[in-house]
Every structure is written in structure tokens, then in C-alpha cells.
Design a protein around this motif. Sequence first.
Motif, PDB file in Angstrom:
ATOM      1  N   GLU A  90       0.852  -1.190   0.000  1.00  0.00           N
ATOM      2  CA  GLU A  90       0.000   0.000   0.000  1.00  0.00           C
ATOM      3  C   GLU A  90       0.884   1.235   0.000  1.00  0.00           C
ATOM      4  O   GLU A  90       1.992   1.225   0.516  1.00  0.00           O
ATOM      5  CB  GLU A  90      -0.880  -0.013   1.258  1.00  0.00           C
ATOM      6  CG  GLU A  90      -1.854   1.135   1.368  1.00  0.00           C
ATOM      7  CD  GLU A  90      -2.865   1.186   0.247  1.00  0.00           C
ATOM      8  OE1 GLU A  90      -2.753   2.103  -0.586  1.00  0.00           O
ATOM      9  OE2 GLU A  90      -3.755   0.333   0.206  1.00  0.00           O
ATOM     10  N   GLY A  91       0.380   2.308  -0.574  1.00  0.00           N
ATOM     11  CA  GLY A  91       1.165   3.530  -0.570  1.00  0.00           C
ATOM     12  C   GLY A  91       0.529   4.653  -1.353  1.00  0.00           C
ATOM     13  O   GLY A  91      -0.687   4.678  -1.569  1.00  0.00           O
TER      14      GLY A  91
ATOM     15  N   GLY B  35       8.965  -1.371  12.931  1.00  0.00           N
ATOM     16  CA  GLY B  35       8.956  -2.421  11.922  1.00  0.00           C
ATOM     17  C   GLY B  35       8.244  -2.086  10.626  1.00  0.00           C
ATOM     18  O   GLY B  35       8.066  -2.953   9.784  1.00  0.00           O
ATOM     19  N   VAL B  36       7.833  -0.848  10.436  1.00  0.00           N
ATOM     20  CA  VAL B  36       7.190  -0.445   9.186  1.00  0.00           C
ATOM     21  C   VAL B  36       8.288  -0.266   8.137  1.00  0.00           C
ATOM     22  O   VAL B  36       9.227   0.506   8.336  1.00  0.00           O
ATOM     23  CB  VAL B  36       6.383   0.860   9.356  1.00  0.00           C
ATOM     24  CG1 VAL B  36       5.762   1.288   8.040  1.00  0.00           C
ATOM     25  CG2 VAL B  36       5.318   0.693  10.430  1.00  0.00           C
TER      26      VAL B  36
ATOM     27  N   MET C   4       5.828   5.853  -2.974  1.00  0.00           N
ATOM     28  CA  MET C   4       6.289   5.558  -1.617  1.00  0.00           C
ATOM     29  C   MET C   4       5.361   4.462  -1.121  1.00  0.00           C
ATOM     30  O   MET C   4       4.155   4.684  -0.982  1.00  0.00           O
ATOM     31  CB  MET C   4       6.204   6.776  -0.700  1.00  0.00           C
ATOM     32  CG  MET C   4       6.560   6.436   0.757  1.00  0.00           C
ATOM     33  SD  MET C   4       6.586   7.857   1.881  1.00  0.00           S
ATOM     34  CE  MET C   4       4.848   8.277   2.001  1.00  0.00           C
ATOM     35  N   VAL C   5       5.906   3.269  -0.910  1.00  0.00           N
ATOM     36  CA  VAL C   5       5.057   2.146  -0.506  1.00  0.00           C
ATOM     37  C   VAL C   5       5.527   1.552   0.810  1.00  0.00           C
ATOM     38  O   VAL C   5       6.712   1.594   1.141  1.00  0.00           O
ATOM     39  CB  VAL C   5       5.005   1.043  -1.594  1.00  0.00           C
ATOM     40  CG1 VAL C   5       4.353   1.545  -2.859  1.00  0.00           C
ATOM     41  CG2 VAL C   5       6.362   0.482  -1.894  1.00  0.00           C
ATOM     42  N   ILE C   6       4.564   1.020   1.537  1.00  0.00           N
ATOM     43  CA  ILE C   6       4.848   0.265   2.757  1.00  0.00           C
ATOM     44  C   ILE C   6       4.939  -1.182   2.301  1.00  0.00           C
ATOM     45  O   ILE C   6       3.926  -1.833   2.043  1.00  0.00           O
ATOM     46  CB  ILE C   6       3.749   0.475   3.812  1.00  0.00           C
ATOM     47  CG1 ILE C   6       3.639   1.963   4.151  1.00  0.00           C
ATOM     48  CG2 ILE C   6       4.042  -0.358   5.058  1.00  0.00           C
ATOM     49  CD1 ILE C   6       2.414   2.322   4.952  1.00  0.00           C
TER      50      ILE C   6
ATOM     51  N   LEU D 137       1.432  -6.080   8.469  1.00  0.00           N
ATOM     52  CA  LEU D 137       1.288  -5.210   9.630  1.00  0.00           C
ATOM     53  C   LEU D 137      -0.096  -5.238  10.265  1.00  0.00           C
ATOM     54  O   LEU D 137      -0.249  -4.907  11.413  1.00  0.00           O
ATOM     55  CB  LEU D 137       1.636  -3.761   9.260  1.00  0.00           C
ATOM     56  CG  LEU D 137       3.097  -3.518   8.920  1.00  0.00           C
ATOM     57  CD1 LEU D 137       3.301  -2.087   8.473  1.00  0.00           C
ATOM     58  CD2 LEU D 137       3.995  -3.838  10.097  1.00  0.00           C
ATOM     59  N   ASP D 138      -1.111  -5.609   9.503  1.00  0.00           N
ATOM     60  CA  ASP D 138      -2.475  -5.675  10.030  1.00  0.00           C
ATOM     61  C   ASP D 138      -2.873  -4.346  10.680  1.00  0.00           C
ATOM     62  O   ASP D 138      -3.433  -4.299  11.758  1.00  0.00           O
ATOM     63  CB  ASP D 138      -2.592  -6.829  11.036  1.00  0.00           C
ATOM     64  CG  ASP D 138      -4.040  -7.107  11.408  1.00  0.00           C
ATOM     65  OD1 ASP D 138      -4.924  -6.931  10.551  1.00  0.00           O
ATOM     66  OD2 ASP D 138      -4.286  -7.490  12.570  1.00  0.00           O
TER      67      ASP D 138
END
Length: 161
Positions: A40-41, A76-77, A130-132, A138-139
Motif C-alpha cells: 500500500e502507498g 517495523g514499518v 512511496m510504498v509500505i 502489519l495488520d
Amino acid sequence: MFKKLFNKSKKVELLAPLTGKVVALEDVPDPVFGQKMMGEGIAITPENGKVVAPVDATIVQIPETKHAIGMRTNDGVEILIHVGLETVGLKGEGFNILVKEGEKVAAGQIVMEFDLNYIRENAENTVTPMVITNSKELDQSIQLTNEKQCEAGKTSLLTLS
């Protein structure tokens, strides 16, 4: 592994890594990003060639081709900033990385500079996702901005809560 690292009670806000026009990830003309295969981003069409850290983090990846930068927050992201599309083929030309892997950076700190005109002339597109990259693990709830323009290090683009 990342679920255990992420502190769910803490809200994580990602600031704009560049100044420019905000673009929905779905509108990025590259299926890897547009179909959210990387996570997602959001994306930005840059107005200048400065990339800043969107959050306090540690640099975890700098490809040899210098076209992208990966970082991880203490929670932790994992975040990837990918300057332009098909820029890996530029083989580092036009990019200047200002940090090293393992270095801790602060939100708003300049981490990369690039020659925007060179990218315009030699890459497929300047749009910068920019993406995670670990968003599925991560929920967390991810809220995207409604802003149409953003300023590097100032405009909030994504919030995880």
C-alpha cells in the motif's frame, strides 16, 4: 515477524518524501506499483530533486543503481521510495545518495538528491511511489491523505493506526 515488531498502540505518520503533486498509487502507470504488488502507498510527481525521510527510520536498502531507498521504522514499518519509473536502467546516473545502509535518519532529513531534468529526459516517468512494503503483514489501518499537493517533510500522506 513484523507483526511482532510493530507496536499497534503507536500511530505512525509518514510525511511527504518529495514536494509535488500527490498521485493515487492506483494511477501509477506501472502494474507493480499501480496494482499494489509492492504494498500500500501513495505517489508524488516531483517538482524538484530532493528526497527526504518521511519518518524517523533506519536505512535498510540502497540499490547499486541508486534509484530507490528502503527504510524501516523502530516499529517495523518498511518503506520504499522509488524515484521515477524504469529508472533502474539509468544505472545510478542522475542520483546522489546522501546516507548509508544502517544509518538512522530523522523525518525531513534529505536522504537523496536527483537530477529531475535528467530523469524526465531518460526515464519512463518521474512519478515516485512511496510504498509500505510490509503493509499486508502489519495488520494496521492505513489512511491516505486527500491532499493534492505536498511539501517534503511537512505534508502528512499516510497514517498507520
